[in-house]
Design an enzyme around this catalytic site. Structure first.
Site, mmCIF file in Angstrom:
data_model
loop_
_atom_site.group_PDB
_atom_site.id
_atom_site.type_symbol
_atom_site.label_atom_id
_atom_site.label_comp_id
_atom_site.label_asym_id
_atom_site.label_seq_id
_atom_site.Cartn_x
_atom_site.Cartn_y
_atom_site.Cartn_z
ATOM 1 N N LYS A 141 0.830 -1.204 0.000
ATOM 2 C CA LYS A 141 0.000 0.000 0.000
ATOM 3 C C LYS A 141 0.865 1.255 0.000
ATOM 4 C CE LYS A 141 -3.621 2.395 2.610
ATOM 5 N NZ LYS A 141 -4.632 2.306 3.693
ATOM 6 N N HIS A 282 -8.700 -29.090 -32.381
ATOM 7 C CA HIS A 282 -9.667 -28.100 -31.897
ATOM 8 C C HIS A 282 -10.488 -28.637 -30.723
ATOM 9 C CE1 HIS A 282 -8.448 -25.609 -35.179
ATOM 10 N NE2 HIS A 282 -8.912 -26.424 -36.094
#
Length: 530
Positions: A141, A282
């Protein structure tokens, strides 16, 4: 106001993984940075001859409660959170004897490793880090003033920047480190929350988080205009994420998805019972077979759809040997994935420089529990993995004729494959090999027709006098809603069928099968794969 350069005068170091620790700490000390540490980390540094201040001297409190409380103190968090140019913060620091901490080096208790080792519940709980995440978030922070390091791989670049800038870090580096640190604690907390949900039997927690560690940045996603990356999750499951790539260019986004689909399918076949090969294109199988050897299984799998197999993914459930490797490299293949490979096979594949060879170290357990995740707009769909296995199902004969022994074997084989075919899924199979596969159609009868067409084309390509569907069995991933799909399969040459059952028209479907003299079994289990 952002500060471009921030000198590090004091570093707090508390790490579980001590890889690279001594060299990094020596580099910091050489720059005149004061070292503060805790417990085992401090002991390792002192034994290496470094001068290190104990965090207990900083806080005025000893470690309490078996080390559960040691850094949870205002003199630690005040030193991390204080905004250096804020007069009120400066006054508070002076009033309470708080010194700034400019560099935090923390890696967390090995919670995931403890789970993976099979530790008991209490041991897992004790390996939940509290002080570490709290310090990491405080430092992150306050990135304008503090640099936070949570990964061993960042030691070298952080030290290099400190050395280049007179023991100072740049704002850009501190921001990148803060982002990484917040992500690290998020992944850590996700692992804990998901583990605890599993332990106490909560299937749908009020909040669900998932996290992973970057494995590699990919060239692009499904299409070149999409960015992509591959992340490893905490789940320990053999597959692409555990694999060593022995050769070939980088895997693409599509390669990884297709390879995962192939390996999950082939893992349905117990390698102690049979050799098996799956060829994927695929995300759908274009050929699957089992046989006594990998070479024989590959030939049978390839026969099902040799056109679609070009540029496909080949997955094996046993070690890749030289004979199989010599067969596979005869056509263009994107990826071979196997639990292992012998040296001669590796050399044969090595002659094809673009062919990727992945060695996983084992097979995923098809019965293992787990979760699958699918994003939707504004949310996630989360479900348990489809770990139903046909060998565990109570198969029920619903026709007048029961399947023969050979038909039973092929029915189980076909249903095993259908589980991994996109819905609506139809699989024709004969003698332990797919004969035709219909995938992803909007109607089941269309999938049945397409699979029959593929079976006829495969026979023609192999120079056979009749369709591969003749004398085959058929598996459907879900029930036949009308007799038309069953009749289409029978017309193509099928002699037995397997399906979940459960349609309101089951009686009509069974009657159609009985009229044609074919056998049908119900599994009671559906395998939709959308």
């Amino acid at each position: 106001m952002p500060i471009e350069f921030r000198r590090a005068g004091r570093a707090l170091i508390s790490v579980s993984d001590k890889t690279g620790l001594i060299d990094f700490a020596r580099g910091l000390a050489a720059l005149g940075i004061e070292l503060i540490s805790t417990g085992g980390t401090r002991q390792a540094l002192v034994e290496a001859g470094l001068e290190v201040r104990d965090v207990a001297d900083l806080t005025g409190f000893p470690e309490l409660m078996d080390g559960r409380v040691k850094t949870l103190h205002p003199k630690v968090h005040g030193g991390l959170l204080a905004i250096r140019e804020n007069p009120e913060h400066e006054a508070a620091m002076l009033a309470h004897g708080i010194s700034p901490i400019d560099l935090l080096v923390v890696n967390l208790y090995p919670f995931q490793a403890t789970i993976d080792a099979g530790a008991d519940f209490d041991a897992c709980i004790e390996n939940i880090d509290i002080g570490g995440p709290a310090m990491i978030r405080a430092a992150s922070k306050n990135f304008n003033d503090v640099a936070v390091v949570v990964a061993v791989e960042d030691y070298a670049p952080v030290l290099a920047e400190l050395q280049a800038n007179g023991a100072a870090t740049t704002l850009a580096l501190r921001q990148r480190l803060a982002q990484k640190a917040f992500a690290r604690t998020a992944v850590y907390d996700a692992a804990i929350s998901n583990w605890l949900a599993e332990q106490i039997g909560v299937d749908a927690p009020a909040f669900r988080a998932f996290g992973g560690a970057l494995a590699e940045v990919l060239r692009y996603g499904e299409n070149p205009h999409q960015s992509a990356a591959f992340y490893r999750t905490p789940e320990r499951r053999f597959g692409v994420a555990t694999a060593r790539q022995l050769q070939g260019k980088q895997l693409s986004y599509n390669n990884i998805g297709d390879t995962d689909a192939a390996f999950e399918l082939v893992a349905e076949f117990d390698p102690e019972r049979t050799a098996a090969v799956a060829i994927i294109k695929h995300s759908n199988p274009c050929g699957v077979a089992e046989a006594q050897t990998i070479e024989a299984a590959y030939r049978l799998a390839l026969r099902c759809d040799p056109v679609s197999a070009y540029g496909g993914i080949v997955a094996l459930n046993r070690r890749l040997d030289a004979k199989a490797a010599a067969e596979i490299v005869q056509i263009f293949t994107e990826v071979i994935i196997a639990p292992d490979a012998d040296e001669e096979a590796i050399a044969i594949v090595g002659a094809k420089k673009n062919l990727r060879l992945l060695i996983t170290g084992g097979l995923p357990d098809p019965r293992a529990p787990g979760l699958t995740i699918r994003p939707v707009a504004g949310g996630l769909l989360v479900q348990s993995r489809d770990n139903a296995v046909v060998d565990d199902m109570e198969l029920r004969v619903v026709t007048k004729r029961a399947p023969s022994e050979a038909e039973w074997r092929d029915l189980a084989f076909a249903f095993r494959v259908a589980k991994h075919v996109k819905s609506n899924a139809i699989v024709y199979a004969k003698d332990g090999a797919t004969a035709g596969i219909g995938a992803g159609q909007m109607s089941r009868v269309d999938s049945t027709r397409i699979a029959a067409i593929k079976a006829a084309e495969a026979a023609k390509a192999a120079g056979l006098p009749q369709s591969l569907a003749v004398g085959s069995v058929v598996a459907s991933d879900a029930f036949f809603p009308f007799p038309d799909g069953v009749l289409t399969a029978i017309e193509a040459g099928a002699t037995a069928l397997i399906q979940p059952g459960g349609s309101v028209r089951d009686e009509a479907v069974i009657a159609a099968a009985d009229e044609k003299g074919v056998a049908m079994a119900f599994t009671g289990v559906r395998h939709f794969r959308h």
